[in-house]
Design an enzyme around this catalytic site. Structure first.
Site, PDB file in Angstrom:
ATOM      1  N   TYR A   1     100.344  72.009  42.941  1.00 23.54           N
ATOM      2  CA  TYR A   1     100.742  72.915  41.515  1.00 23.54           C
ATOM      3  C   TYR A   1     101.410  72.043  40.298  1.00 23.54           C
ATOM      4  O   TYR A   1     102.536  71.930  40.915  1.00 23.54           O
ATOM      5  CB  TYR A   1     101.289  73.794  42.120  1.00 23.54           C
ATOM      6  CG  TYR A   1     100.334  75.633  42.961  1.00 23.54           C
ATOM      7  CD1 TYR A   1      99.448  75.069  42.763  1.00 23.54           C
ATOM      8  CD2 TYR A   1     100.649  76.242  42.985  1.00 23.54           C
ATOM      9  CE1 TYR A   1      98.750  76.646  43.680  1.00 23.54           C
ATOM     10  CE2 TYR A   1     100.719  77.361  43.953  1.00 23.54           C
ATOM     11  CZ  TYR A   1      99.105  76.869  44.254  1.00 23.54           C
ATOM     12  OH  TYR A   1      98.791  78.796  45.055  1.00 23.54           O
TER      13      TYR A   1
ATOM     14  N   ARG B   1      92.894  87.356  37.726  1.00 22.93           N
ATOM     15  CA  ARG B   1      92.439  85.760  36.858  1.00 22.93           C
ATOM     16  C   ARG B   1      92.371  85.635  35.389  1.00 22.93           C
ATOM     17  O   ARG B   1      92.279  84.885  34.575  1.00 22.93           O
ATOM     18  CB  ARG B   1      91.414  84.615  36.460  1.00 22.93           C
ATOM     19  CG  ARG B   1      90.786  84.131  38.623  1.00 22.93           C
ATOM     20  CD  ARG B   1      90.214  83.137  38.424  1.00 22.93           C
ATOM     21  NE  ARG B   1      89.645  82.359  39.970  1.00 22.93           N
ATOM     22  CZ  ARG B   1      90.730  81.853  41.025  1.00 22.93           C
ATOM     23  NH1 ARG B   1      91.221  82.053  40.445  1.00 22.93           N
ATOM     24  NH2 ARG B   1      90.391  82.212  42.988  1.00 22.93           N
TER      25      ARG B   1
ATOM     26  N   HIS C   1      96.342  74.713  53.154  1.00 25.19           N
ATOM     27  CA  HIS C   1      95.790  75.201  52.011  1.00 25.19           C
ATOM     28  C   HIS C   1      94.301  75.742  52.459  1.00 25.19           C
ATOM     29  O   HIS C   1      93.973  76.316  51.328  1.00 25.19           O
ATOM     30  CB  HIS C   1      96.529  74.616  50.856  1.00 25.19           C
ATOM     31  CG  HIS C   1      96.238  75.154  49.775  1.00 25.19           C
ATOM     32  ND1 HIS C   1      97.011  74.614  48.604  1.00 25.19           N
ATOM     33  CD2 HIS C   1      96.164  76.206  49.088  1.00 25.19           C
ATOM     34  CE1 HIS C   1      96.976  75.392  47.349  1.00 25.19           C
ATOM     35  NE2 HIS C   1      96.062  76.534  47.619  1.00 25.19           N
TER      36      HIS C   1
END
Length: 324
Positions: A56, A204, A121
């Protein structure tokens, strides 16, 4: 804030967590002061579970968290992830050397000697699952991680991994417009006592009080659900849900999260934001109790499968396990 258990023998955490992807600048320029204000608001409303990842912002999110942790010294539970390799081409690496190196880097950035939860992940399909879970088990034994998690996996991978060593959590996309985990994954998590951690529970950004402008850049601009004609069709359908929420005096994001929470006591959604005002708004979800009539009306307005367009485009499907 209500509490829910983070998997077998895991800590009890706030029923809603905070996704820290946007602290890394993935949804626009990030500001450290703004991120700190959001994290402070998180503590004020009783959220104590933070989800981040090494990629990130290529370490930026974890670095921001590390500075905030050092200055505030809060009692929080942290999850982070590793597996992606960006150079020269994006790929997935579940090798012990990679996972250990990335975990150590994450711990340094956050100023910690361990994290309560560490996810792969994505699963590297070619690597034996026994090898990967063996690595994660050793990290648990060494006290580097409290438990391990799996992200974007199918039910069969969860069952196989859990049989080798108990899994603490599974993180997959789940919301009113993404319901695939209902095809066995949520049920298997419940049966095994594993926490199910929905990411993007607010679609989102689509499940906000006001309609989202069509994205013109970034991840969403290339996502089929955000391209025409799908975007307009999805916006129109969600407008009906906005009217439902407004009639009851509820915010749209809080209602959408209340719906996720209603799907089972083992669900711990992690909506993402870096804005304190947004966080305070959707944290009100724990104050909403949806009646059977409310749930039936929501299902009528946004029935399972209502979203038009795939949740990912073909280039975005790297290592995502499919099971339907």
């Amino acid at each position: 804030m209500q509490k829910r258990q983070l998997g077998p023998n895991g800590p009890h955490v706030s029923a809603i967590g905070l996704g820290a992807m946007s602290f890394g600048g993935l949804f626009g320029p990030t500001d450290e002061g703004e991120s700190f204000a959001c994290l402070d608001a998180m503590l004020e409303v009783g959220i104590d579970f933070i989800d981040t990842a090494n990629i990130y912002g290529m370490g930026v999110s974890e670095t921001v968290l590390g500075k905030w942790l050092a200055s505030r010294k809060p009692q929080v539970v942290i999850a982070t992830k590793a597996s992606f390799v960006a150079d020269p081409v994006r790929r997935v690496d579940n090798s012990e050397a990679h996972l250990r190196a990335e975990l150590e880097a994450s711990l340094r950035r956050m100023g910690r000697d361990h994290v309560e939860l560490f996810y792969i992940h994505r699963r590297e399909a070619a690597r034996p699952l026994e090898e990967v879970i063996g690595t994660l088990s050793r990290l648990i034994e060494e006290g580097k991680i409290g438990g391990y998690g799996l992200s974007e996996v199918a039910p069969y991978t969860l069952r196989a991994a859990h049989a080798i060593h108990p899994c603490r959590a599974v993180q997959n996309e789940y919301s009113l417009w993404t319901r695939q985990p209902e095809l066995g994954l949520i049920q298997d998590c419940a049966r095994l006592g594993v926490a199910f951690v929905p990411f993007s529970p607010l679609a989102r950004g689509m499940l906000g009080d006001t309609a989202l402008p069509q994205p013109t850049d970034g991840f969403r601009a290339a996502n089929p659900r955000f391209t025409e004609p799908n975007f307009s069709a999805n916006t129109q359908k969600i407008n009906g849900f906005r009217a439902f929420c407004a009639a009851r005096g509820w915010s749209v994001p809080a209602t959408a999260l209340a719906w996720v929470l209603s799907r089972g006591p083992h669900l711990i959604p992690i909506p993402g934001t870096r804005h304190a005002a947004h966080l305070r708004q959707w944290a009100q979800a724990v104050q909403i109790t949806l009646s059977p009539e409310d749930l039936a009306e929501i299902e009528r307005i946004l029935p399972v499968g209502f979203a038009e367009g795939a949740r990912y485009g073909d280039p975005q499907l790297l290592a995502i396990e499919r099971y339907c």
